[in-house]
Structure formats: C-alpha cells, structure tokens
Write a protein that holds these residues in place. Sequence first.
Motif, PDB file in Angstrom:
ATOM      1  N   ALA A   6       5.940   1.431   9.631  1.00 43.29           N
ATOM      2  CA  ALA A   6       5.769   0.645   8.206  1.00 43.29           C
ATOM      3  C   ALA A   6       7.177   0.453   7.846  1.00 43.29           C
ATOM      4  O   ALA A   6       8.306   0.483   8.332  1.00 43.29           O
ATOM      5  N   ILE A   7       6.771  -1.462   7.023  1.00 44.59           N
ATOM      6  CA  ILE A   7       8.033  -2.074   6.914  1.00 44.59           C
ATOM      7  C   ILE A   7       8.124  -2.399   5.130  1.00 44.59           C
ATOM      8  O   ILE A   7       7.067  -2.837   4.477  1.00 44.59           O
ATOM      9  N   GLY A   8       9.233  -2.133   4.715  1.00 42.76           N
ATOM     10  CA  GLY A   8       8.905  -2.467   3.587  1.00 42.76           C
ATOM     11  C   GLY A   8      10.512  -3.670   3.440  1.00 42.76           C
ATOM     12  O   GLY A   8      11.819  -2.956   3.984  1.00 42.76           O
ATOM     13  N   GLY A   9      10.429  -4.756   2.751  1.00 38.99           N
ATOM     14  CA  GLY A   9      11.645  -5.755   2.963  1.00 38.99           C
ATOM     15  C   GLY A   9      11.590  -6.375   3.914  1.00 38.99           C
ATOM     16  O   GLY A   9      10.893  -6.474   5.586  1.00 38.99           O
ATOM     17  N   GLY A  10      12.383  -7.636   4.344  1.00 39.26           N
ATOM     18  CA  GLY A  10      12.770  -8.097   5.269  1.00 39.26           C
ATOM     19  C   GLY A  10      12.046  -9.830   5.636  1.00 39.26           C
ATOM     20  O   GLY A  10      11.285  -9.619   4.791  1.00 39.26           O
ATOM     21  N   PRO A  20      -1.060  -4.651   8.579  1.00 37.85           N
ATOM     22  CA  PRO A  20      -1.652  -5.048   6.475  1.00 37.85           C
ATOM     23  C   PRO A  20      -0.943  -3.843   5.864  1.00 37.85           C
ATOM     24  O   PRO A  20      -0.804  -3.439   4.044  1.00 37.85           O
ATOM     25  N   ALA A  21      -1.861  -2.923   6.212  1.00 35.13           N
ATOM     26  CA  ALA A  21      -1.610  -1.323   5.313  1.00 35.13           C
ATOM     27  C   ALA A  21      -0.666  -0.807   5.520  1.00 35.13           C
ATOM     28  O   ALA A  21       0.113   0.035   3.966  1.00 35.13           O
ATOM     29  N   LEU A  22       0.596  -1.409   6.035  1.00 37.07           N
ATOM     30  CA  LEU A  22       1.428  -0.127   6.195  1.00 37.07           C
ATOM     31  C   LEU A  22       2.895  -1.493   5.891  1.00 37.07           C
ATOM     32  O   LEU A  22       4.053  -1.285   6.314  1.00 37.07           O
ATOM     33  N   ARG A  23       2.523  -2.442   5.086  1.00 38.92           N
ATOM     34  CA  ARG A  23       3.520  -3.449   4.612  1.00 38.92           C
ATOM     35  C   ARG A  23       3.555  -3.295   3.289  1.00 38.92           C
ATOM     36  O   ARG A  23       3.333  -3.058   2.249  1.00 38.92           O
ATOM     37  N   GLN A  24       5.518  -2.997   3.077  1.00 35.99           N
ATOM     38  CA  GLN A  24       5.782  -2.963   1.316  1.00 35.99           C
ATOM     39  C   GLN A  24       5.310  -1.872   1.059  1.00 35.99           C
ATOM     40  O   GLN A  24       4.600  -1.282   0.225  1.00 35.99           O
ATOM     41  N   THR A  45       4.727   2.676   0.186  1.00 38.70           N
ATOM     42  CA  THR A  45       5.626   3.433  -1.430  1.00 38.70           C
ATOM     43  C   THR A  45       5.779   4.314  -0.654  1.00 38.70           C
ATOM     44  O   THR A  45       5.227   5.149   0.553  1.00 38.70           O
ATOM     45  N   ALA A  46       6.613   5.109  -1.628  1.00 36.48           N
ATOM     46  CA  ALA A  46       6.971   6.817  -1.132  1.00 36.48           C
ATOM     47  C   ALA A  46       6.272   7.782  -0.781  1.00 36.48           C
ATOM     48  O   ALA A  46       5.679   8.975   0.150  1.00 36.48           O
ATOM     49  N   ASP A  47       5.196   7.753  -1.801  1.00 35.24           N
ATOM     50  CA  ASP A  47       3.925   8.496  -1.592  1.00 35.24           C
ATOM     51  C   ASP A  47       3.215   8.287  -0.984  1.00 35.24           C
ATOM     52  O   ASP A  47       2.047   9.498  -0.113  1.00 35.24           O
ATOM     53  N   GLN A  48       2.640   7.217  -0.308  1.00 34.65           N
ATOM     54  CA  GLN A  48       1.832   6.591   0.920  1.00 34.65           C
ATOM     55  C   GLN A  48       2.376   7.700   2.264  1.00 34.65           C
ATOM     56  O   GLN A  48       1.498   7.649   2.617  1.00 34.65           O
ATOM     57  N   LEU A  49       3.445   7.531   2.382  1.00 33.81           N
ATOM     58  CA  LEU A  49       4.769   7.968   3.530  1.00 33.81           C
ATOM     59  C   LEU A  49       4.244   9.348   3.606  1.00 33.81           C
ATOM     60  O   LEU A  49       3.645   9.770   4.128  1.00 33.81           O
TER      61      LEU A  49
END
Length: 347
Positions: A236-240, A250-254, A256-260
């Motif tokens: 998963a990647i947030g930002g960048g 796609p489901a792991l872009r941006q 959330t903590a709850d998702q992880l």
Amino acid sequence: MTEITLALPYALPPLEMAPDLMRALNTPALAALLSLNKHYQYQTYDAKARLLPHETWLAHTLGLASAPDQPDTGAPLATAVMHGCGLQAEAAQGHWFIVQPTHIQLSRTHLLLSDPRGMHLSEAESRALYDLARPCFEEQGKTLLYAAPGLWFARADEWSGLDTASPDAAATQNLSDWMPEGEYARPYRKLQNEIQMQWHEQPVNEARQARGLQAVNSFWLWGGAGPLKAAPHALAIGGGPDWMQALAAPALRQPTADQLIAQPGAVMLAELIPSAQSGDWSDWITRLQRIEQEWLAPLLAALRDGRIGGVTLLLSHRNGWSSVETSKLSLRKFWRKQNLNLLLKQA
C-alpha cells in the motif's frame, strides 16, 4: 498474529535540527511506539548511493531487487510502474526506463535538478513536450511512451547497463555527480541535448514562465528494468508522485489506517518527502502531525486492543534508517519514559 509495517521516508530529521523539531511536535502515539519497542536498530546508508533508503526498501519489498541494505544502482522499477499504468503489453519485452520532464537550473557553482513534483505539468503541456521529444528518441532507435503528465517511459535495450539515479537522490545535489554513467552515457547525453534544444523557447515554456512557473528544459531518465519475472508483491502506498502510486494495486493507493488494520501488510507514506527535500520544516511538522492523527494513533490503539499483533516503523533520511518493532506485550514496559529520543539515535 497479524503485523503492519509502516515506512515513513524522511521521518528522521537532520540531527542538527532534531531537538528543535522534536520540541515542536505533539505526537504521543509516535512517542509510545518508539519508546515501548521490543527491538530497535539503526542502519547507516551510503549517501552516494543512487537511490535513497526508502526507494531501495520499496524495490525490495515489491520483490524487484535484492536486500534493502544493498542498494541497487538504478532500482529496476520501470516495468512495474508500467504495469500499474496499464502498459503491461508494452512492458513484456525490452528494457525500459522512467522518463520525467524536469527543470535543470544553474546555481553559482553547479547544476541542480529541480524536484519533478514541483513542475505541475498539465496534460496539454506534457503532451506538447512529448510530441517534440518522441521523434528524437525514435531517431536513436528508442521508443517513447506517454503514461501521464510528467510520466513517460523509454525503451532502450542497449542501455540496460546504464547506471542511473532516482530524481529524489539527485535533487539538491551537484548534478554532475548524478548523471547516468556507463558505456552509453554519451549517446544518452546527446539525446538529452537534442531534446533540450527542441524545448528551448517552446510556446509551452514561454507560457509557463509568464505564469511564474519553471520552464521544462530537460528530462530525467532512471529506474531501468527488463520484463517482470513475477507480479510485484502487494504494497500500500499513500502520497507520492504518479510513478510511486502506480506500484500499488488500485485498491491499495491512498489507503487508510482502518483499511490496513483490517488487512495487515506493508504501507509506505510518502507525504514527508517534499517538505524534507525542500527544507520546509514547518510543513514537515504539519504533515507528521497529520500522520500521527490518521495513522500512528489508530495503529497504537489497534495494537493495544489486540486487533493487530505488531507494528514495525521504518523511519529514514538520506543517510540511513531506523527499524522500530513494537508489540502488544512490549507496550507493558511502563518503566520506560515515552519520548521521541530515538529520533536522535542515528548512529
């Protein structure tokens, strides 16, 4: 037991500024995760490496490169990024590089590469520059593909041995030390010069400069890779920037903590990189405070109530990274004072 790895590039502040920055931070969750750890390790990194520590970790975690403490020259990321951009068929053959239009400026003593993030290229601007650059590539037997504004790909099979640097590694440095090196460095520079002449005084650049924006006067080529041997590992990647986002499904872009927390794994949050690269430490503090609220506090709560079994923080800067492992059991170390002092322990 499920565990989460959270990589935070540039969460380690410069040692000379760390005490002042730590006093300005209000991050009790980060303090708890650092102080109540079960294992801590700091590892130095070659400051002359052509990748930054988090980029080496990224390539390794995706299964594209060797061990994270052995930086690969030119991280083989290009074809994985192409897959994320929907260019799987093109990436199935040949050796590809990431190409990013950028601005090179002359300082008092040397050349500097501007951060491609700051170019803010529109679709129309990027297309116009691409249309001028593509024939130059084709004249040298190279293929140039368009993916997004500021994100292109070049196929150059015979350049597979070219030693390139990531733009973040080269930015803020004397550019002469970071240009591509190897047997085909001269043909690369010739191509770069031809395109620079094509873009000089191009209407797109004149319009940009009239609006106070930097001219796009060069491009940066890096990340050379051959066809993927297997699909990249989940991350998963947030930002960048766009190239980094493309490395996550796609489901792991941006995320959330709850998702992880619901589906534990590895995540990299790239939000601190631009402010650290530019030395905007006020913005760095603001961004880290947001990470505290949106990520670190929820992860600490999930660790305490047993929804996850452990949290590993990977905190880096240019010269190294810290690995801090915390478990539910280690949170019981009540005798430890909770503070940010591990941010200072960089040796």
